[in-house]
Motif scaffolding. Structure first.
Motif, PDB file in Angstrom:
ATOM      1  N   GLY A   1     -22.391  -7.573 -34.534  1.00  0.00           N
ATOM      2  CA  GLY A   1     -21.167  -7.462 -35.249  1.00  0.00           C
ATOM      3  C   GLY A   1     -21.389  -6.583 -36.514  1.00  0.00           C
ATOM      4  O   GLY A   1     -20.466  -5.855 -36.532  1.00  0.00           O
ATOM      5  N   LEU A   2     -22.282  -6.594 -37.291  1.00  0.00           N
ATOM      6  CA  LEU A   2     -22.416  -5.785 -38.392  1.00  0.00           C
ATOM      7  C   LEU A   2     -22.609  -4.373 -38.031  1.00  0.00           C
ATOM      8  O   LEU A   2     -22.134  -3.562 -38.526  1.00  0.00           O
ATOM      9  CB  LEU A   2     -23.641  -6.333 -39.311  1.00  0.00           C
ATOM     10  N   GLU A   3     -23.469  -4.184 -36.927  1.00  0.00           N
ATOM     11  CA  GLU A   3     -23.990  -2.703 -36.829  1.00  0.00           C
ATOM     12  C   GLU A   3     -22.625  -1.986 -36.248  1.00  0.00           C
ATOM     13  O   GLU A   3     -22.324  -0.726 -36.248  1.00  0.00           O
ATOM     14  CB  GLU A   3     -24.933  -2.869 -35.660  1.00  0.00           C
TER      15      GLU A   3
ATOM     16  N   VAL B   1     -23.052   1.836 -44.177  1.00  0.00           N
ATOM     17  CA  VAL B   1     -23.950   2.975 -44.106  1.00  0.00           C
ATOM     18  C   VAL B   1     -25.384   2.528 -43.405  1.00  0.00           C
ATOM     19  O   VAL B   1     -25.983   3.212 -42.813  1.00  0.00           O
ATOM     20  CB  VAL B   1     -24.363   3.719 -45.487  1.00  0.00           C
ATOM     21  N   ALA B   2     -25.826   1.280 -43.605  1.00  0.00           N
ATOM     22  CA  ALA B   2     -26.871   0.683 -42.997  1.00  0.00           C
ATOM     23  C   ALA B   2     -26.774  -0.708 -42.938  1.00  0.00           C
ATOM     24  O   ALA B   2     -26.269  -1.537 -43.811  1.00  0.00           O
ATOM     25  CB  ALA B   2     -28.118   1.129 -43.756  1.00  0.00           C
TER      26      ALA B   2
ATOM     27  N   GLY C   1     -29.333  -7.567 -44.717  1.00  0.00           N
ATOM     28  CA  GLY C   1     -28.837  -6.769 -45.781  1.00  0.00           C
ATOM     29  C   GLY C   1     -28.010  -5.869 -45.343  1.00  0.00           C
ATOM     30  O   GLY C   1     -28.166  -5.089 -44.532  1.00  0.00           O
ATOM     31  N   VAL C   2     -26.833  -5.759 -45.932  1.00  0.00           N
ATOM     32  CA  VAL C   2     -25.877  -4.713 -45.677  1.00  0.00           C
ATOM     33  C   VAL C   2     -25.473  -3.667 -46.723  1.00  0.00           C
ATOM     34  O   VAL C   2     -25.065  -4.132 -47.864  1.00  0.00           O
ATOM     35  CB  VAL C   2     -24.624  -5.681 -45.226  1.00  0.00           C
ATOM     36  N   ASP C   3     -25.585  -2.680 -46.356  1.00  0.00           N
ATOM     37  CA  ASP C   3     -25.302  -1.377 -47.311  1.00  0.00           C
ATOM     38  C   ASP C   3     -24.033  -0.924 -47.274  1.00  0.00           C
ATOM     39  O   ASP C   3     -23.511  -0.373 -46.127  1.00  0.00           O
ATOM     40  CB  ASP C   3     -26.276  -0.357 -47.435  1.00  0.00           C
TER      41      ASP C   3
ATOM     42  N   HIS D   1     -28.551  -4.894 -56.035  1.00  0.00           N
ATOM     43  CA  HIS D   1     -28.810  -3.622 -56.313  1.00  0.00           C
ATOM     44  C   HIS D   1     -27.587  -2.563 -55.763  1.00  0.00           C
ATOM     45  O   HIS D   1     -27.890  -2.107 -54.720  1.00  0.00           O
ATOM     46  CB  HIS D   1     -30.066  -3.197 -55.244  1.00  0.00           C
ATOM     47  N   GLY D   2     -26.738  -2.476 -56.481  1.00  0.00           N
ATOM     48  CA  GLY D   2     -25.534  -1.519 -56.238  1.00  0.00           C
ATOM     49  C   GLY D   2     -24.440  -1.781 -55.314  1.00  0.00           C
ATOM     50  O   GLY D   2     -23.981  -3.012 -55.497  1.00  0.00           O
ATOM     51  N   SER D   3     -24.624  -1.414 -54.055  1.00  0.00           N
ATOM     52  CA  SER D   3     -23.418  -1.671 -53.037  1.00  0.00           C
ATOM     53  C   SER D   3     -24.269  -2.088 -51.984  1.00  0.00           C
ATOM     54  O   SER D   3     -23.581  -2.168 -50.641  1.00  0.00           O
ATOM     55  CB  SER D   3     -23.239  -0.079 -52.598  1.00  0.00           C
ATOM     56  N   THR D   4     -25.267  -3.114 -52.136  1.00  0.00           N
ATOM     57  CA  THR D   4     -25.836  -3.860 -51.064  1.00  0.00           C
ATOM     58  C   THR D   4     -25.363  -5.510 -51.419  1.00  0.00           C
ATOM     59  O   THR D   4     -25.351  -5.948 -52.317  1.00  0.00           O
ATOM     60  CB  THR D   4     -27.307  -3.706 -51.033  1.00  0.00           C
ATOM     61  N   ILE D   5     -24.899  -5.972 -49.941  1.00  0.00           N
ATOM     62  CA  ILE D   5     -24.933  -7.389 -50.072  1.00  0.00           C
ATOM     63  C   ILE D   5     -25.805  -7.995 -48.957  1.00  0.00           C
ATOM     64  O   ILE D   5     -26.428  -7.566 -48.143  1.00  0.00           O
ATOM     65  CB  ILE D   5     -23.337  -7.818 -49.796  1.00  0.00           C
ATOM     66  N   ARG D   6     -25.950  -9.376 -49.293  1.00  0.00           N
ATOM     67  CA  ARG D   6     -26.812 -10.066 -48.600  1.00  0.00           C
ATOM     68  C   ARG D   6     -26.250 -11.283 -47.857  1.00  0.00           C
ATOM     69  O   ARG D   6     -25.336 -11.866 -48.464  1.00  0.00           O
ATOM     70  CB  ARG D   6     -28.133 -10.940 -49.320  1.00  0.00           C
TER      71      ARG D   6
END
Length: 404
Positions: free
Chosen positions: A326-328, A336-337, A346-348, A374-379
């Motif tokens: 789903g995330l991909e 972006v990743a 980990g979702v960028d 760390h910025g625009s990353t969520i867990r």
């Protein structure tokens, strides 16, 4: 003292008034919870996609764990380690067997367990390996997160965790995470241990390339260095296996455990190792009044019973694949990743769109709780009792946030 009931704005203001500002929580005040869902003081429900940083692997108020806690509360909670209680041996044996080790040393918090591992490794280095007194070195990885004690932040590479807390404890060598050859090159005759997370959770669920831990294990064995796996967040079913390091078939010399070991009810942590390592400790050299208390052991034993069925490891692997798919599907649509291992992602987010904090605030408005780093990353680390429908709902809400 009478408990005062607040609605969300007042509760947030009151908390801000009376507590040190060492956290920056989302504006949600939770009052009740069950499974993968929580309810705030105003009756609004949220899907919990953080699970207390993996402390709630088995969900909120798992009936088996709550029953174990209730039963023990009616009998005995604490003796201190001056005496032995009737829950201690069962818990220690069950945990040692789960880890495939001879001995365990129970503590309370994850940071305490890491400190325990550091002390044991140093003492092993002096007494067994023959390192000169006061010269022991432990290799760690950059981007690490092992806790926030004075010693632990001494080898942190995160300025936010480290700055203004010196002077720092010596004896640590930092190498790039995921670079086994850099690690090998850093070993000296004074190296007693390598302390590393199988997956760096705080770093954004960073997964090293395949073969990394296989090589690290080889190097540690060749150089007579202890391999210590900090599985506080990554362990106990989170990644689809009991321990994340199992994905490479590697067995460390010492496991460092915490969070989920207490079932989200009480703080429980421990280190597990064989007798030739953990046996270096003698009475009076290390301890904790509450470590291994009766309530903690009763809940911890119930946790180990749940893990013993394999159900939660299987759910994490199966549902993790569903979450990853789903995330991909959102890559190129605001993401972006994506890095995923079991039910841990980990979702960028494209930094041109928003920060991780902004994304989490907007997700909370849509009834989904997550945490930025760390910025625009969520867990994302939902309880392992989450359903496919729950995960689909979370992905759909993230998609809506990215499109807004």
């Amino acid at each position: 003292m009478t408990t005062v009931e607040f609605r969300t704005p007042d509760a947030l203001a009151e908390a801000e008034r009376w507590t040190a500002h060492n956290y920056h929580p989302l504006p949600v005040v939770v009052a009740e919870a069950e499974g993968a869902w929580v309810t705030d003081v105003d009756g609004r429900r949220y899907l919990d996609m953080l699970a207390g940083y993996s402390a709630l692997n088995f969900g909120h108020r798992h009936p088996d764990l709550v029953a174990a806690a209730h039963a023990q509360l009616d009998r005995l909670t604490l003796t201190s380690r001056a005496f032995v209680h009737d829950q201690f041996a069962t818990f220690c044996r069950s945990l040692a067997e789960l880890c495939g080790k001879d001995l365990v040393l129970p503590m309370n918090t994850g940071a305490e367990a890491v400190e325990t591992a550091i002390k044991v490794a140093r003492k092993w280095g002096y007494q067994v390996k023959g390192v000169p007194d006061g010269q022991a070195e432990i290799i760690v990885a950059d981007g690490n997160f092992h806790g926030r004690t004075t010693t632990i932040v001494s080898f942190s590479t995160d300025p936010e965790a480290r700055a203004d807390f010196g002077p720092y404890t010596p004896g640590f060598v930092v190498v790039p995470y995921g670079d086994a050859e850099a690690l090998a090159a850093a070993i000296t005759p004074n190296t007693v241990a390598v302390l590393v997370e199988p997956i760096q959770g705080e770093g954004g669920v960073l997964i090293p390339a395949a073969g990394y831990f296989t090589r690290v294990r080889e190097v540690c064995t060749e150089q007579n260095v202890l391999l210590i796996a900090d599985e506080i967040q990554s362990g106990l079913g989170r990644t689809g296996k009991t321990f994340a390091i199992e994905h490479e078939g590697v067995v460390p010399d010492m496991y460092v455990l915490g969070k989920a070991l207490g079932g989200g009810i009480v703080p429980v942590s421990a280190v597990a190792a064989n007798r030739d390592v953990l046996g270096v400790l003698k009475p009076g050299e290390h301890g904790s009044t509450f470590g291994g208390n009766a309530l903690a052991c009763a809940v911890g034993s119930a946790v180990l019973d749940l893990l013993g069925t394999g159900e939660f490891q299987d759910r994490s692997a199966r549902l993790g694949a569903h979450l990853q798919a789903g995330l991909e599907g959102l890559i190129g649509k605001g993401l972006v990743a994506v890095r995923c291992r079991g039910l841990w992602a980990g979702v960028d987010i494209d930094p041109a769109l928003m920060t991780g904090r902004q994304a989490c605030e907007r997700l909370a408005e849509r009834g989904v709780l997550a945490k930025d780093t760390h910025g625009s990353t969520i867990r994302l680390a939902p309880p392992l009792v989450v359903t496919e429908a729950d995960l689909d709902h979370a992905v759909a809400q993230l998609a809506a946030v990215l499109a807004s």
